[in-house]
Design an enzyme around this catalytic site. Sequence first.
Site, PDB file in Angstrom:
ATOM      1  N   LYS A   1      45.547  40.918  29.480  1.00 43.73           N
ATOM      2  CA  LYS A   1      44.522  39.865  29.472  1.00 43.73           C
ATOM      3  C   LYS A   1      44.620  39.029  28.188  1.00 43.73           C
ATOM      4  O   LYS A   1      45.318  39.405  27.259  1.00 43.73           O
ATOM      5  CB  LYS A   1      43.129  40.475  29.589  1.00 43.73           C
TER       6      LYS A   1
HETATM    7  C1  LIG Z   1      42.058  42.628  35.376  1.00 43.09           C
HETATM    8  C2  LIG Z   1      41.118  42.373  36.471  1.00 43.09           C
HETATM    9  C3  LIG Z   1      40.025  43.225  36.735  1.00 43.09           C
HETATM   10  C4  LIG Z   1      39.683  44.468  35.972  1.00 43.09           C
HETATM   11  O1  LIG Z   1      40.704  45.180  35.484  1.00 43.09           O
HETATM   12  P1  LIG Z   1      40.633  46.532  34.646  1.00 43.09           P
HETATM   13  O2  LIG Z   1      42.057  46.911  34.611  1.00 43.09           O
HETATM   14  O3  LIG Z   1      39.777  47.507  35.388  1.00 43.09           O
HETATM   15  O4  LIG Z   1      40.052  46.242  33.305  1.00 43.09           O
HETATM   16  C5  LIG Z   1      39.166  42.868  37.762  1.00 43.09           C
HETATM   17  N1  LIG Z   1      39.344  41.766  38.485  1.00 43.09           N
HETATM   18  C6  LIG Z   1      40.366  40.918  38.248  1.00 43.09           C
HETATM   19  C7  LIG Z   1      40.462  39.681  39.081  1.00 43.09           C
HETATM   20  C8  LIG Z   1      41.301  41.202  37.256  1.00 43.09           C
HETATM   21  O5  LIG Z   1      42.333  40.362  37.059  1.00 43.09           O
END
Ligand SMILES: *Cc1c(COP(=O)(O)O)cnc(C)c1O
Length: 373
Positions: free
Chosen positions: A180
Amino acid sequence: MIPLSAPDILESEIEAVVEVLRCTRLSLGSRMEEFEHALATYVGVAHAIAVSSGTGGLHLCIRALGIGEGEEVIVPSFTFIAAANVVRYERAIPVFVDIDPATLNMDPEKIEAAVTPRTKAILVVHTFGCPAEMPAILDIARRYHLMVIEDACEAIGAEYRGRKVGSFGDAACFAFYPNKQITTGEGGMIVTRDPHLARRMRALRNQGRYESDDWFQHEELGYNYRISEINCALGIEQLKRIDSILHRREAVARAYTNLLSANAELILPQMEVPHRRMSWFVYVVRLCERFTQAQRDAVLQELTAQGIGCGRYFAPIHLQPSYAAWRDSARLPITELHAARTVALPFFNRLEKYEIEHVCLALSMALKKVRGV
Ligand SMILES: *Cc1c(COP(=O)(O)O)cnc(C)c1O
């Protein structure tokens, strides 16, 4: 070798993490409070609740908003599977809606068409960091008395008409997995304007304990969705330089677009969308309709063979084996058409100009090879 994504962690950030290990408090401490406060201020909402992942945060949104068995939540299929899974955790039903091919976000008209008497909420995803069409979605929610949950896990810092995503819905989630825009290793954050909802979410993340309770008093069924002080220390430092991170990512996206825009076989992500500020999460190109899914897969294979990280963002949720019960009833032609042609290219803060040039050259060669010219 050029990876698909890579975290960007400074020496000073490593120091901040190590500093935590010299203290006695490793969970539910001052770093968590500081991280929550900083993120709430950044997004412009009253309350932030740090959790162990974006998925955990989305689950708490569904639970704390009281969405349960047999109730429907509108979600996109063209996204990460967590968005639909959290609905199923509560025995509610994800109802998939097709996307607008320009933004890759859910199409508001199709959202309205999917509303039934059982619909409780719209789970809006700001896909790849492009803000969803919030005025139209909020209008539908108002007319049908639906709740709005924003999945802003890919979109920290993105804005619609100058207002940050995460501040529109009843609740919203951010995520800090290493790919992210900012990372805590693992981690997430819920934000909400509602103080009662915030209080309940804090209890739910900590085994159902309310603040006034002693440690072995559990008012309701809760979870362990806590995040450690170690993760929060990294989050605080990363959030301090979010503006420069987002600028850097935009510059990388622009460099790709400049180099690839002459290629008529590619659909590039939009650099500017009216009223919106993007927060660049990934750089995903689509091959034009002339290419089949098998040819796209061959392009991915070719890039991988050359040491270039790439991926298919996203494989539609309704086509996953764990969603076999949804597969035949879903009518999502635009999702299926576009998802079969995506190629995510290496994308991270420290990607260098010469690497971007190398990737673009490798991509055009791979396209030629796959077409057999
Ligand atoms: C990254 C992401 C999440 C959550 O990811 P985690 O790996 O649980 O932190 C949820 N929704 C979307 C659209 C994502 O890209």
